[in-house]
Write an enzyme that holds these catalytic residues in place. Structure first.
Site, mmCIF file in Angstrom:
data_model
loop_
_atom_site.group_PDB
_atom_site.id
_atom_site.type_symbol
_atom_site.label_atom_id
_atom_site.label_comp_id
_atom_site.label_asym_id
_atom_site.label_seq_id
_atom_site.Cartn_x
_atom_site.Cartn_y
_atom_site.Cartn_z
ATOM 1 N N ARG A 149 45.906 43.118 30.721
ATOM 2 C CA ARG A 149 45.809 42.011 31.672
ATOM 3 C C ARG A 149 46.149 40.714 30.942
ATOM 4 O O ARG A 149 46.050 40.624 29.718
ATOM 5 C CB ARG A 149 44.397 41.908 32.246
ATOM 6 N N LYS A 171 37.415 43.508 32.012
ATOM 7 C CA LYS A 171 36.580 42.897 33.042
ATOM 8 C C LYS A 171 35.122 43.292 32.846
ATOM 9 O O LYS A 171 34.816 44.418 32.466
ATOM 10 C CB LYS A 171 37.052 43.330 34.435
ATOM 11 N N HIS A 240 51.162 40.626 35.292
ATOM 12 C CA HIS A 240 50.625 41.800 35.979
ATOM 13 C C HIS A 240 51.736 42.761 36.390
ATOM 14 O O HIS A 240 51.496 43.961 36.551
ATOM 15 C CB HIS A 240 49.819 41.372 37.208
ATOM 16 N N ARG A 243 52.135 45.033 33.586
ATOM 17 C CA ARG A 243 51.017 45.992 33.616
ATOM 18 C C ARG A 243 51.292 47.072 34.667
ATOM 19 O O ARG A 243 51.069 48.263 34.421
ATOM 20 C CB ARG A 243 49.724 45.243 33.909
ATOM 21 N N HIS A 266 40.202 50.585 34.344
ATOM 22 C CA HIS A 266 39.684 50.583 35.708
ATOM 23 C C HIS A 266 38.331 51.287 35.752
ATOM 24 O O HIS A 266 38.200 52.418 35.278
ATOM 25 C CB HIS A 266 40.646 51.316 36.647
ATOM 26 N N TYR A 275 48.760 53.957 42.087
ATOM 27 C CA TYR A 275 49.983 54.338 41.388
ATOM 28 C C TYR A 275 50.417 55.753 41.758
ATOM 29 O O TYR A 275 51.594 56.088 41.648
ATOM 30 C CB TYR A 275 49.785 54.203 39.879
#
Length: 305
Positions: A149, A171, A240, A243, A266, A275
């Site tokens: 990110r 995150k 992004h 990414r 994630h 995806y």
């Protein structure tokens, strides 16, 4: 209780959030909660204990009337939910009312990765070998090699790099380690060899600007957009998107959804499954173009079905 007291509760919550969340998230939550506090003041409500589902529905409804998009409303709801949990823990609110409130369904947007060959040509474009050019190439290669990110790459320090991997803080303050490919390692080695020509002596930042300090988010975004134009990339480039390209290309080759989930950081597999849908679209398009029983010849157009 006054509006200032409402603000003091928000500041206490944001101070705690800042220990684990990115500055961008803290800033976005601040704007969301300031909007809620302003709404409460307009309603002559001066105590957070009045926060309930009916009041939140009125607030989100008013925000929607002001033109806020579903995505923004969903973030408002998430910010308020975190803040409500803080109020419950502090004894200022009996329960969190946010689970009782729904926001409009957000449209599903599939990621838009770059074509593999197109991206390879872009990355392989020769540069002038200046310190800034080496830095930019290292950033590009690392974004695509490791699926980072923007905030993760900007926060990297020299000590986060290991021979074949990099340590990042994702995150929620969740650490992870991701591999660094050969081309990215070469670009990083070339950058580190000249980094001292730009970096301040005491800065640990891996990527620095012309003034020697850590390179900020906006500066990185701007450099990627400029490089796309300079190298003749016909499409807009942002961090992004690199990414997305990393995840899509890796999944096409490996078909290992769990591994891609871990590499992207994630928390929920459902986030990574977007995806899979993208990969299915790619496969379906290839099938339609290549399978002899899927294609229709021009001279078949008038034949009865």
């Amino acid at each position: 209780m006054t509006g200032r007291a409402l603000d003091s509760e928000v500041e206490a919550f944001l101070a705690g959030l800042a220990r684990t969340a990115s500055p961008a998230t803290v800033g976005a939550y601040r704007r969301d909660l300031e909007a809620l506090a302003a709404f409460l003041e307009a309603e002559a409500i001066d105590d957070w204990s009045a926060l309930d589902a009916a009041l939140l529905r009125r607030f989100l409804g008013s925000e929607r009337m002001r033109g806020q998009a579903p995505r923004s409303l969903a973030r408002r709801r998430a910010a308020i939910s975190g803040f409500a949990r803080h109020l419950v823990a502090a004894g200022r609110l009996r329960h969190n009312p946010v689970p009782l409130v729904r926001t409009p369904r957000q449209p599903r947007h599939l990621p838009h990765p770059l074509d593999v060959d197109q991206l390879a040509r872009f990355l392989d474009t020769p540069h002038d070998d200046s310190p800034l050019a080496r830095r930019d190439q290292a950033m590009l290669e690392l974004f695509y090699s490791s699926g980072l990110r923007l905030a993760e790459l900007a926060a990297l320090d020299l000590g986060d790099l290991q021979p074949q991997r990099v340590r990042v803080l994702g995150k929620g303050g969740k650490p992870r380690q991701v591999p660094v490919g050969r081309r990215a390692r070469q670009a990083l080695d070339a950058w580190r060899a000249v980094r001292g020509q730009l970096a301040d002596r005491d800065t640990p930042a891996l990527f620095v600007g012309v003034r020697g300090a850590r390179l900020g988010h906006r500066a990185i975004q701007k450099r990627l957009a400029e490089l796309a134009r300079a190298r003749g990339l016909a499409e807009h480039l942002h961090p992004h998107r690199l990414r997305h390209s990393f995840a899509s290309h890796l999944l096409e080759s490996s078909q290992d959804l769990r591994a891609v989930q871990e590499l992207l950081g994630h928390a929920d597999l459902a986030t990574t499954q977007v995806y899979t849908r993208l990969d299915w679209q790619h496969l379906a398009a290839s099938y339609d173009a290549a399978h002899p029983r899927a294609r229709r010849r021009a001279d078949d157009a008038g034949e009865p079905s």
